[in-house]
Design an enzyme around this catalytic site. Structure first.
Site, PDB file in Angstrom:
ATOM      1  N   THR A 221       0.824  -1.200   0.000  1.00  0.00           N
ATOM      2  CA  THR A 221       0.000   0.000   0.000  1.00  0.00           C
ATOM      3  C   THR A 221       0.862   1.255   0.000  1.00  0.00           C
ATOM      4  O   THR A 221       0.600   2.214  -0.733  1.00  0.00           O
ATOM      5  CB  THR A 221      -0.935   0.005   1.224  1.00  0.00           C
ATOM      6  OG1 THR A 221      -1.763  -1.156   1.184  1.00  0.00           O
ATOM      7  CG2 THR A 221      -1.807   1.240   1.251  1.00  0.00           C
ATOM      8  N   GLN A 251      -6.318  -1.343  -2.178  1.00  0.00           N
ATOM      9  CA  GLN A 251      -5.585  -0.175  -1.685  1.00  0.00           C
ATOM     10  C   GLN A 251      -4.838   0.512  -2.837  1.00  0.00           C
ATOM     11  O   GLN A 251      -4.060  -0.133  -3.541  1.00  0.00           O
ATOM     12  CB  GLN A 251      -4.590  -0.578  -0.590  1.00  0.00           C
ATOM     13  CG  GLN A 251      -5.230  -1.195   0.629  1.00  0.00           C
ATOM     14  CD  GLN A 251      -5.501  -2.676   0.488  1.00  0.00           C
ATOM     15  OE1 GLN A 251      -5.060  -3.314  -0.456  1.00  0.00           O
ATOM     16  NE2 GLN A 251      -6.243  -3.234   1.428  1.00  0.00           N
ATOM     17  N   GLN A 273     -10.167   3.455  -2.177  1.00  0.00           N
ATOM     18  CA  GLN A 273      -9.682   2.958  -0.895  1.00  0.00           C
ATOM     19  C   GLN A 273      -8.290   3.519  -0.625  1.00  0.00           C
ATOM     20  O   GLN A 273      -7.399   3.440  -1.477  1.00  0.00           O
ATOM     21  CB  GLN A 273      -9.639   1.434  -0.881  1.00  0.00           C
ATOM     22  CG  GLN A 273      -9.189   0.847   0.453  1.00  0.00           C
ATOM     23  CD  GLN A 273      -9.341  -0.662   0.518  1.00  0.00           C
ATOM     24  OE1 GLN A 273      -9.916  -1.272  -0.364  1.00  0.00           O
ATOM     25  NE2 GLN A 273      -8.827  -1.259   1.578  1.00  0.00           N
ATOM     26  N   ASP A 274      -8.110   4.114   0.569  1.00  0.00           N
ATOM     27  CA  ASP A 274      -6.797   4.609   1.009  1.00  0.00           C
ATOM     28  C   ASP A 274      -6.286   5.766   0.141  1.00  0.00           C
ATOM     29  O   ASP A 274      -5.131   5.776  -0.299  1.00  0.00           O
ATOM     30  CB  ASP A 274      -5.757   3.487   1.024  1.00  0.00           C
ATOM     31  CG  ASP A 274      -6.053   2.425   2.072  1.00  0.00           C
ATOM     32  OD1 ASP A 274      -7.059   2.564   2.789  1.00  0.00           O
ATOM     33  OD2 ASP A 274      -5.289   1.453   2.161  1.00  0.00           O
ATOM     34  N   ASP A 295     -11.711   3.848   4.237  1.00  0.00           N
ATOM     35  CA  ASP A 295     -10.543   4.301   5.015  1.00  0.00           C
ATOM     36  C   ASP A 295      -9.728   5.327   4.236  1.00  0.00           C
ATOM     37  O   ASP A 295      -8.490   5.280   4.217  1.00  0.00           O
ATOM     38  CB  ASP A 295      -9.634   3.118   5.368  1.00  0.00           C
ATOM     39  CG  ASP A 295     -10.354   2.005   6.094  1.00  0.00           C
ATOM     40  OD1 ASP A 295     -11.386   2.278   6.733  1.00  0.00           O
ATOM     41  OD2 ASP A 295      -9.900   0.845   6.016  1.00  0.00           O
ATOM     42  N   ARG A 371     -12.962   4.278  11.778  1.00  0.00           N
ATOM     43  CA  ARG A 371     -12.871   2.998  12.493  1.00  0.00           C
ATOM     44  C   ARG A 371     -11.428   2.817  12.940  1.00  0.00           C
ATOM     45  O   ARG A 371     -10.497   3.354  12.328  1.00  0.00           O
ATOM     46  CB  ARG A 371     -13.335   1.837  11.614  1.00  0.00           C
ATOM     47  CG  ARG A 371     -12.555   1.634  10.324  1.00  0.00           C
ATOM     48  CD  ARG A 371     -13.057   0.407   9.590  1.00  0.00           C
ATOM     49  NE  ARG A 371     -12.330   0.165   8.353  1.00  0.00           N
ATOM     50  CZ  ARG A 371     -12.250  -1.024   7.768  1.00  0.00           C
ATOM     51  NH1 ARG A 371     -12.828  -2.087   8.331  1.00  0.00           N
ATOM     52  NH2 ARG A 371     -11.588  -1.176   6.631  1.00  0.00           N
ATOM     53  N   TRP A 373      -8.084   1.481  13.099  1.00  0.00           N
ATOM     54  CA  TRP A 373      -7.092   0.622  12.450  1.00  0.00           C
ATOM     55  C   TRP A 373      -6.146   0.030  13.489  1.00  0.00           C
ATOM     56  O   TRP A 373      -5.769  -1.145  13.394  1.00  0.00           O
ATOM     57  CB  TRP A 373      -6.353   1.454  11.414  1.00  0.00           C
ATOM     58  CG  TRP A 373      -5.332   0.729  10.603  1.00  0.00           C
ATOM     59  CD1 TRP A 373      -5.310  -0.607  10.310  1.00  0.00           C
ATOM     60  CD2 TRP A 373      -4.202   1.292   9.945  1.00  0.00           C
ATOM     61  NE1 TRP A 373      -4.229  -0.910   9.512  1.00  0.00           N
ATOM     62  CE2 TRP A 373      -3.538   0.244   9.276  1.00  0.00           C
ATOM     63  CE3 TRP A 373      -3.695   2.589   9.848  1.00  0.00           C
ATOM     64  CZ2 TRP A 373      -2.380   0.450   8.530  1.00  0.00           C
ATOM     65  CZ3 TRP A 373      -2.553   2.795   9.091  1.00  0.00           C
ATOM     66  CH2 TRP A 373      -1.899   1.736   8.458  1.00  0.00           C
TER      67      TRP A 373
END
Length: 455
Positions: A221, A251, A273-274, A295, A371, A373
């Protein structure tokens, strides 16, 4: 700092690569620790805490990466060493925190406490939340980037970065003007390129685009970032940075930063994502637009987002089906780390396309502020507008009850249909008014000491 750091939740590399990465992490972690010793001698305890927090972050990344390497005696010995190193670093950081908050009376020192224990740091930046700062107005271009390379321009952003002086003086900025156009490339600003500035022609006009993703063989990532910055003092304005990886990418980072004392304003970050990896150290984002779904603002930095638009985008596969989205996933692993994500005066909403899906079936499209991690995840929203797409619970768990007793998710003075405190999960907190200044730009990232003030 590191040339390549593994994202601890998902890794894919061989043993030799892992060893090389760990060596980078440990050597640069040692650099930060030695810098910390110098800073303590000068009384800059907040700098020391920031750098040691980052050192601990890098050590943890190294340890967690080795979990994905074949189980050998050498790997086991290395992980045992990292266990010990991380514990020593944690103890050292805890002592810095005690010294900063309690003073020289060692007998009075106690283990670090967090807001979940009712402890809020007072800070030295006063009790005001307001702060008006960003990029300086008198920047002069050193080099220019343009698509056709005419008139002595560099044709790629990376070529211009390569032209920046190594180990630049702390007061000297190297300004790269990037003309309107789409630059399809991967850009890296290395550790020795300090005080680099990217100036574009505006969001949607100057665009840096990449498509690296964690689904590609051998990529983590961390390595997928379209633009990745290590050099301290980085600044940027007037850009769009995006990751256009396809629907099977998972990711896929648009922008990643390990740049201490960095200032980003009027920039747009697009992904899924990311999207934005605020990995470590102190970062300030002002009047930016950040778009994604899973996220999409994450990392273990101390970052403040002021007057930003935070927009949920549709999933790439079957967007009408419904989903659970989390805006943030903060990665603090130790209660003494001076890290967290703070949002002030921001708008939390969806893109126009996403909101059409949402209003057709609002019960299946669930969006949360964050959330956990990691165990001591810390995220705060202050005076933000939260539109209807934010679930009444506000926050979602990672898995089971992981971190629910140790995280800190705080809110204060928010408005909008998604901000109502009544139905929030019991493990989130409405910040008491007398403590909200803990999360000011001045106190949380010492921004009044390094962010240029605006007129």
């Amino acid at each position: 700092m590191v040339k390549s750091i593994l994202d601890s939740s998902k890794g894919n590399l061989n043993r030799s690569n892992a060893a090389a990465i760990c060596l980078n992490i440990l050597s640069n972690s040692d650099y930060r620790i030695r810098s910390t010793n110098d800073a303590l001698a000068r009384g800059k305890i907040k700098d020391a805490r920031a750098w040691m927090s980052a050192a601990l972050c890098y050590q943890y990344d190294c340890w967690s990466a080795l979990k994905y390497v074949n189980d050998t005696k050498l790997v086991g010995e290395t992980m045992a060493f990292l266990d010990s190193l991380t514990q020593h670093s944690s103890n050292a950081l805890s002592m810095m925190v005690a010294y900063d908050n309690i003073g020289e009376d060692i007998a009075a020192w106690v283990p670090p406490k967090t807001e979940r224990d009712g402890f809020y740091e007072k800070g030295s930046g006063g009790t005001e939340l307001g702060f008006n700062g960003g990029l300086p107005s008198n920047l002069k271009t050193d080099v220019t980037v343009c698509k056709d390379g005419s008139g002595g321009c560099y044709k790629t952003v990376q070529e211009a970065v390569n032209a920046a002086p190594a180990n630049a003086e702390s007061t000297r900025r190297f300004v790269i003007y990037i003309k309107e156009g789409v630059y399809e490339e991967t850009v890296r600003v290395p550790l020795d390129k300090k005080n680099v500035v990217f100036l574009g022609d505006g969001m949607g006009k100057t665009i840096i685009a990449g498509a690296l993703n964690a689904g590609m063989p051998g990529l983590t990532t961390y390595e997928t970032a379209t633009v990745g910055v290590l050099g301290d003092g980085f600044m940027a304005s007037g850009l769009t940075i995006r990751n256009t990886a396809g629907p099977d990418a998972h990711q896929a980072v648009a922008f990643r930063s390990d740049s201490d004392l960095s200032v980003i304003e009027n920039c747009e970050f697009l992904g899924n994502q990311d999207t934005l990896y605020a990995h470590s150290l102190r970062q300030f984002y002002r009047k930016c637009r950040i778009q994604g779904n899973v996220d999409f603002i994450f990392g273990n930095s101390a970052s403040v987002f002021q007057d930003c638009e935070i927009l949920v985008a549709p999933r790439q596969v079957k967007p009408e089906k419904g989903e659970n989205n989390a805006v943030t996933a903060h990665g603090r692993t130790d209660p003494a780390q001076s890290t967290g994500l703070v949002f002030q005066n921001c708008l939390i909403n969806g893109t126009d396309e996403y909101m059409r899906y949402y209003y057709r079936k609002p019960k299946v499209h669930k969006n949360f502020l964050g959330r956990p991690w990691k165990e001591y995840s810390r995220t705060v929203f202050i005076n933000c507008v939260m539109e209807a797409l934010i679930n009444p619970n506000g926050w979602m768990p990672w898995k089971g009850d992981f971190a629910l007793k140790t995280l800190f998710y705080g809110e204060f003075g928010n408005s909008g249909l998604g901000s109502i405190p009544l139905n929030r999960v019991p493990w989130s907190t409405q910040i008491p008014p007398q403590h909200v200044h803990t999360f000011s730009v001045q106190n949380f990232i010492q921004g009044d000491q390094w962010i240029p003030t605006s007129s």
